[in-house]
Each structure stands twice: as C-alpha cells, then as structure tokens.
Scaffold this motif. Structure first.
Motif, PDB file in Angstrom:
ATOM      1  N   SER A  97       0.883  -1.164   0.000  1.00  0.00           N
ATOM      2  CA  SER A  97       0.000   0.000   0.000  1.00  0.00           C
ATOM      3  C   SER A  97       0.921   1.214   0.000  1.00  0.00           C
ATOM      4  O   SER A  97       1.598   1.493   0.992  1.00  0.00           O
ATOM      5  N   TYR A  98       0.961   1.929  -1.132  1.00  0.00           N
ATOM      6  CA  TYR A  98       1.997   2.945  -1.335  1.00  0.00           C
ATOM      7  C   TYR A  98       1.455   4.347  -1.088  1.00  0.00           C
ATOM      8  O   TYR A  98       0.510   4.788  -1.734  1.00  0.00           O
ATOM      9  N   HIS A  99       2.117   5.038  -0.153  1.00  0.00           N
ATOM     10  CA  HIS A  99       1.703   6.387   0.241  1.00  0.00           C
ATOM     11  C   HIS A  99       2.686   7.460  -0.206  1.00  0.00           C
ATOM     12  O   HIS A  99       2.574   8.604   0.236  1.00  0.00           O
ATOM     13  N   ASN A 100       3.652   7.104  -1.015  1.00  0.00           N
ATOM     14  CA  ASN A 100       4.631   8.016  -1.592  1.00  0.00           C
ATOM     15  C   ASN A 100       5.886   8.153  -0.732  1.00  0.00           C
ATOM     16  O   ASN A 100       5.829   8.106   0.496  1.00  0.00           O
ATOM     17  N   LEU A 101       6.999   8.313  -1.411  1.00  0.00           N
ATOM     18  CA  LEU A 101       8.277   8.627  -0.779  1.00  0.00           C
ATOM     19  C   LEU A 101       8.719   9.999  -1.286  1.00  0.00           C
ATOM     20  O   LEU A 101       8.806  10.219  -2.493  1.00  0.00           O
ATOM     21  N   THR A 102       8.996  10.910  -0.378  1.00  0.00           N
ATOM     22  CA  THR A 102       9.461  12.240  -0.768  1.00  0.00           C
ATOM     23  C   THR A 102      10.843  12.132  -1.399  1.00  0.00           C
ATOM     24  O   THR A 102      11.724  11.462  -0.850  1.00  0.00           O
ATOM     25  N   PRO A 103      11.071  12.763  -2.547  1.00  0.00           N
ATOM     26  CA  PRO A 103      12.414  12.746  -3.137  1.00  0.00           C
ATOM     27  C   PRO A 103      13.447  13.279  -2.143  1.00  0.00           C
ATOM     28  O   PRO A 103      13.247  14.342  -1.538  1.00  0.00           O
ATOM     29  N   PRO A 104      14.542  12.573  -1.951  1.00  0.00           N
ATOM     30  CA  PRO A 104      15.519  12.965  -0.925  1.00  0.00           C
ATOM     31  C   PRO A 104      16.181  14.309  -1.191  1.00  0.00           C
ATOM     32  O   PRO A 104      16.689  14.948  -0.260  1.00  0.00           O
ATOM     33  N   GLU A 105      16.174  14.752  -2.453  1.00  0.00           N
ATOM     34  CA  GLU A 105      16.834  16.017  -2.779  1.00  0.00           C
ATOM     35  C   GLU A 105      16.260  17.194  -1.988  1.00  0.00           C
ATOM     36  O   GLU A 105      16.975  18.168  -1.716  1.00  0.00           O
ATOM     37  N   PHE A 106      14.993  17.112  -1.610  1.00  0.00           N
ATOM     38  CA  PHE A 106      14.415  18.189  -0.808  1.00  0.00           C
ATOM     39  C   PHE A 106      15.110  18.307   0.552  1.00  0.00           C
ATOM     40  O   PHE A 106      15.198  19.395   1.121  1.00  0.00           O
ATOM     41  N   TYR A 107      15.574  17.179   1.070  1.00  0.00           N
ATOM     42  CA  TYR A 107      16.157  17.161   2.414  1.00  0.00           C
ATOM     43  C   TYR A 107      17.662  17.373   2.427  1.00  0.00           C
ATOM     44  O   TYR A 107      18.236  17.657   3.484  1.00  0.00           O
ATOM     45  N   ASP A 108      18.319  17.217   1.293  1.00  0.00           N
ATOM     46  CA  ASP A 108      19.782  17.299   1.266  1.00  0.00           C
ATOM     47  C   ASP A 108      20.339  18.553   1.945  1.00  0.00           C
ATOM     48  O   ASP A 108      21.291  18.462   2.725  1.00  0.00           O
TER      49      ASP A 108
END
Length: 364
Positions: A97-108
């Motif tokens: 059940s997929y709720h999305n993964l935030t792209p890590p580039e936002f957190y870098d």
C-alpha cells in the motif's frame, strides 16, 4: 463471510496523529468487517497503541502455528528499519500500500540523515516490488511511481481521511482566533518539511502585505521537521513579515476545524504531494483552496479549487486577494469544491481495499 484469508499489515511505526498509521488502522477495520483475520505488525508502537499492534519479529512464530492463507501487506511511506528485509525472507504472498516517498533532494540541504533514509527507502521499495503482483496506491501519481519499479497491477484507492474537521469547531477557539486575526487569514496545514515549500508561502504573505493588505496573516499548522529547515522559516518570517506568520504545532479535531472556520483561504505551494489530505479537509470545511500544481494536487482537486501552474508571487497574490474579495467567485468555488469532497466521500474504500487484498493473495 470469512474466506480463510488473514491480512498481516506491516508498518515501521504506528503513531498517533499519523496519516499512514490512521490508514492502517482503518484498513484493519475494513478487513475484519469483511470477515478476514487482520493484524498490524510494527517496529515501533506508540504506548497509546500498545494493544493495536505487535512487534513484527513475532510474526514468524504466529505463522508457524497457523494454517490460514496469509497476505503480507507493507504500508510504504518511509524507511522500513528492517521490515522489508524481513518480508523478503518470507514465503507468503506480498502486497504494497503505497503512500509516496518524498524525493531525498528536498532534504539534502537541511537533513542529510533523513535524505539518506529516503534513498534507502527507495532502494527497499525497488527490491520488494518484484515480489509483488498487485498493489494499491493513494493516487494515480503514486501508482505511476510504483509501476515504474515493476509492479504492473496497481489499483488506485484514495486514503482514509479523518473526520476530525467535520466536528463542530471549538467555539472558544473560534472566538480567540477571530479576536487575534486582525485581517485576512491564509492557512496551510502540513508538516514543516522542505518539500512543502513554506518559504514561498511566507513570500506570498509579504507580497500581499506590501500591495494589498498590511494586516494579512499566515497560519502554518504542522509538526516540526528538520531543525535547520524550521529555523530558516522563522528567520524568513521575521525578515519579510514581522508578526505576520503564526506557527502552530499539529492540532486535531475541533481545534483544527476552528482554524478552517476562521481562515479566508487555504494556500499550498507544496512542491511534492502524493495525495494532499489537507486539501480535502479544506474542501470539506468550505474553505477556498489555491494550490500549486505539483504531484497529485491536480488529481486530488479534480477541477475544483484554483490550480497555480507556477509559484510566481504576483499572480498568486492577486488570485488570493480576489478570492477573498469577490463573494460570487468565492461561493462558486466553494460549491465546486464541496462536490469534489462529496465524490471522495462516496468512494467505497473498504470494499476496494478488501477486494485488492483478496486479489493480491490469489495472484501471490
């Protein structure tokens, strides 16, 4: 009627006031009401949910003494902290059940540690995907992401959305907020994390104050994320809109409903959304929505609300001001939004989730 299937949901952490945790609990209710056995397994279980889930490493002992058909359903939204490895070693059919993964580039720039966890979560999902014949996702946007990893059969089922904002607003809180409001009020609800792009909301407020109404306020409601990001927001607010930005920790129920009642417009400049539950909350509360067209936002609004093609401030500010001043336009928009909210309410989530679980178990 039971068909002998047990659905075992695996989630890294079962926590209060968490959308994925809430969806997991509601899914369990749906499975049980359909006559299926259903258990939640987690690595971290908040003390408020001590009786709602079991440590995931205990699953093997239960399965060894059970003759039921089982489906292992992974709730994917963050790094699994060992759960994916555990599932890969199990022989039972699996689903996601997929709720999305935030792209890590936002957190870098703000939290390299969280960015590393998100990259690990993506790698885990890519390893689990080939073991899955059928999965579900909150939106078509999320489904496309999962299909890109090789899961061909992905069914789109909107998430369960809490009913807290349908409660009557807290009258005392409404009075307090109205007394301190002073001018037009913008609202955004969402964790203080980089992909939500709170900086642009603060800049939007400054633009409105400079060219339209100096008393405008912005309410930012959400649990704090990376400390460096939160600190940058406070510095920007102090510089561009002194005393104009009200930061509020996560609130729920009648208190949150009071904010929706008092605010004049809900504004989102988020750069990445897998669904956007607060958009639906605002539509339910009859609050006009202005949102940047990113991720699943257009899909969630489905022609209601105001969709911004870019985050350019002059146009966005003009649209916000017009929605507050033009009562006829505001009323038409609210009615369109109410129709969309009703459409989402009528989605038979329970039936769809149960059907997907049964199909996933058979596809094995």
């Amino acid at each position: 009627m039971s068909d002998g299937l047990a659905v075992d949901q695996f989630i890294p952490a079962l926590l209060p006031h968490d959308a994925v945790g809430g969806h997991t609990l509601e899914s369990r209710r749906a499975f049980r009401e359909a006559g299926l056995a259903a258990t939640i397994w987690a690595r971290t279980i908040h003390h408020e949910y001590a009786g709602e889930a079991r440590p995931y490493r205990q699953f093997g002992r239960l399965a060894a003494h059970s003759r039921q058909r089982r489906l292992l359903l992974y709730q994917a939204a963050t790094v699994s902290h060992g759960i994916v490895e555990y599932l890969l070693d199990r022989p039972e059919p699996k689903s996601i059940s997929y709720h999305n993964l935030t792209p890590p580039e936002f957190y870098d720039p703000f939290s390299p540690g969280v960015a590393a966890e998100l990259r690990q979560a993506r790698e885990e999902l890519a390893r689990l995907a080939p073991e899955v014949k059928l999965a579900t996702a909150d939106s078509e946007f999320n489904a496309a992401d999962l299909r890109s990893l090789g899961v061909l059969d992905v069914r789109v089922i909107p998430p369960f959305i809490g009913v807290g904002n349908l409660r009557p607003p807290d009258a005392t809180e409404v009075a307090r907020l109205r007394a301190q409001k002073g001018g037009p009020a913008l609202l955004f609800v969402g964790r203080l994390v980089p992909n939500k792009n709170h900086q642009q909301l603060i800049r939007l407020l400054a633009t409105l104050r400079a060219g339209w109404n100096a008393d405008a306020k912005l309410y930012l409601v959400g649990a704090p994320g990376p400390s460096a990001y939160v600190a940058s927001l406070h510095r920007l607010a102090a510089r561009l809109a002194p005393d104009g930005v009200v930061f509020m920790a996560s609130i729920r129920g009648a208190q949150l409903r009071a904010l929706y009642e008092v605010a004049d417009v809900f504004v989102s400049m988020s750069e990445h959304e897998g669904f956007g539950v607060p958009l639906v909350e605002a539509m339910r509360a009859r609050l006009p929505v202005v949102a940047l067209d990113r991720g699943a936002v257009a899909e969630t609004l489905a022609g209601s609300g105001v969709l911004l093609r870019s985050s350019e401030l002059t146009f966005a500010a003009a649209m916000v001001a017009r929605l507050i001043e033009d009562e006829a336009l505001r009323s038409r928009l609210i009615e369109h939004q109410a129709q969309r909210a009703n459409e989402l309410e009528r989605v038979p989530r329970e039936d769809l989730i149960v059907a997907a679980a049964r199909a996933a178990a058979l596809a094995g």
